[in-house]
Design a protein around this motif. Structure first.
Motif, PDB file in Angstrom:
ATOM      1  N   UNK A 180     -11.607  35.454-109.659  1.00  0.00           N
ATOM      2  CA  UNK A 180     -12.851  34.913-110.285  1.00  0.00           C
ATOM      3  C   UNK A 180     -12.875  33.228-110.506  1.00  0.00           C
ATOM      4  N   UNK A 181     -12.745  32.534-110.842  1.00  0.00           N
ATOM      5  CA  UNK A 181     -12.959  31.169-111.061  1.00  0.00           C
ATOM      6  C   UNK A 181     -13.740  31.000-109.830  1.00  0.00           C
ATOM      7  N   UNK A 182     -13.309  31.754-108.406  1.00  0.00           N
ATOM      8  CA  UNK A 182     -14.020  31.145-106.916  1.00  0.00           C
ATOM      9  C   UNK A 182     -15.334  32.167-106.881  1.00  0.00           C
ATOM     10  N   UNK A 183     -15.578  32.764-107.448  1.00  0.00           N
ATOM     11  CA  UNK A 183     -17.116  33.788-107.767  1.00  0.00           C
ATOM     12  C   UNK A 183     -17.838  33.099-108.645  1.00  0.00           C
ATOM     13  N   UNK A 184     -16.865  32.587-109.932  1.00  0.00           N
ATOM     14  CA  UNK A 184     -17.651  31.728-110.839  1.00  0.00           C
ATOM     15  C   UNK A 184     -18.569  30.398-110.433  1.00  0.00           C
ATOM     16  N   UNK A 185     -17.425  30.128-109.454  1.00  0.00           N
ATOM     17  CA  UNK A 185     -18.236  29.051-108.741  1.00  0.00           C
ATOM     18  C   UNK A 185     -19.418  29.148-107.468  1.00  0.00           C
ATOM     19  N   UNK A 186     -19.012  30.110-106.561  1.00  0.00           N
ATOM     20  CA  UNK A 186     -19.829  30.538-105.775  1.00  0.00           C
ATOM     21  C   UNK A 186     -21.894  30.319-106.363  1.00  0.00           C
ATOM     22  N   UNK A 187     -20.971  31.973-107.609  1.00  0.00           N
ATOM     23  CA  UNK A 187     -22.714  32.505-108.243  1.00  0.00           C
ATOM     24  C   UNK A 187     -23.788  31.139-108.920  1.00  0.00           C
TER      25      UNK A 187
END
Length: 359
Positions: free
Chosen positions: A100-107
């Protein structure tokens, strides 16, 4: 880059593939690593209000197979703007809730992230009688299950691009769709962009031409395949490889260290690739787990990996190298190998920081 295992770890015989996947999966079962789904990290890398999270409980009727997915959508993207999309494959024993840390950063920075869950090689492997764990892992490692992961990625991309799914299809920039994954998921991403093997005179692969790049975190070796160049010779999209000097799968008889990640990188013929190696760490620090690899290093590597992924996409899609140059300078203290440095390093060289070099 802002808004503007089967066939995976080895497409070999069921026995060879079982060896490959078992090494990956047992790594998650070693002492000190929780088998339960780790809690999601607080949004330290992004603005919570900038991210919309939508879960899909899709079923591929043709295969009678559930394909759950979680979409992280940039809430603050400009009306009418096209949004790049990352399709992410989890490691063995994971789920759509992971990374989720990647996904939140991307979004939060204008890039949508679709996290696909692979039934049969997800958190279900940890459920049930612990005495049957190895049997469940072997079942999940079967060649048919590995192939299903690649088909899951294709199905999920089909669905998110379908107009009936919601407003997202019309907003996704179809020229900027990226395959990504960690561990077993990195192999799945490689399959999606062209990795394959020869069987009885026929090449077996599941390449999806809609993917324009790949982000590969901790790619395991293709066990049983001595000629990696032939496995990866059809991978022609730009690739980003991420690992660490202690990115080790410690399984008796199936040891896999960072040299295997470098071998994957070296075997890809296209020059449009980059690799970063962090100094220290662990194989599972790239998951949402917060302590593995060192409590001080873990959050730094997470932040650096998330930033690097977008800097790489800026460079390959927009020709903008500024973010990559800035990234190299910012994260040099925790790097053993920076993007642009030759990956042909000795073990001793990999143990000490290297100077960043941009080509």
């Amino acid at each position: 880059m802002r808004s503007s295992g089967g066939l995976a770890p080895a497409c070999a015989s069921p026995r060879r593939l079982a060896v490959a996947c078992l090494a990956l999966m047992l790594a998650a079962a070693l002492p000190g690593l929780s088998r339960a789904q780790p809690p999601e990290l607080p949004p330290t890398l992004s603005n919570e209000l900038a991210v919309r999270i939508v879960d899909f409980d899709w079923v591929d009727a043709a295969r009678a197979r559930p394909v759950p997915a979680r979409l992280y959508w940039p809430n603050d993207s400009a009306p009418g703007a096209r949004v790049p999309l990352v399709v992410f494959s989890h490691g063995m024993g994971g789920s759509r809730r992971g990374y989720s840390y990647l996904a939140r950063h991307f979004a939060a920075r204008g890039v949508a992230s679709l996290h696909v869950q692979h039934a049969g090689s997800d958190t279900s492997v940890w459920a049930g009688n612990p005495l049957l764990l190895v049997q469940r892992l072997q079942t999940a490692a079967h060649e048919s299950e590995a192939l299903s992961r690649g088909l899951d990625i294709r199905f999920a991309l089909d669905r998110i691009l379908a107009s009936g799914t919601g407003p997202y299809a019309a907003r996704i920039d179809r020229s900027r769709i990226v395959a990504a994954g960690h561990s077993y998921g990195a192999n799945t991403a490689l399959v999606a962009v062209g990795a394959g093997v020869m069987r009885e005179g026929r090449r077996i692969e599941a390449k999806d031409g809609r993917f324009a790049a790949a982000i590969l975190i901790s790619s395991p070796p293709f066990y049983g395949e001595p000629d990696l160049s032939s496995v990866l010779d059809n991978v022609t999209v730009p690739t980003l490889h991420v690992t660490a000097t202690e990115d080790v799968i410690r399984i008796p008889g199936y040891y896999s260290g960072p040299a295997d990640r470098l071998a994957i990188y070296n075997a890809i013929a296209t020059p449009r690739k980059a690799i970063a190696v962090f100094n220290g760490g662990s194989h599972s620090m790239f998951t949402d787990r917060t302590s593995t690899g060192g409590r001080d290093l873990n959050p730094k590597v997470k932040a650096a990996t998330a930033e690097l992924a977008l800097a790489f996409l800026d460079q390959i899609f927009d020709g903008d190298r500024a973010a990559m140059v800035h990234w190299n300078a910012k994260w040099q203290p925790i790097l053993a190998l920076a993007p642009g440095v030759s990956p042909h390093l000795s073990a001793a060289a990999r143990a000490r920081p290297a100077h960043a070099v941009q080509r």
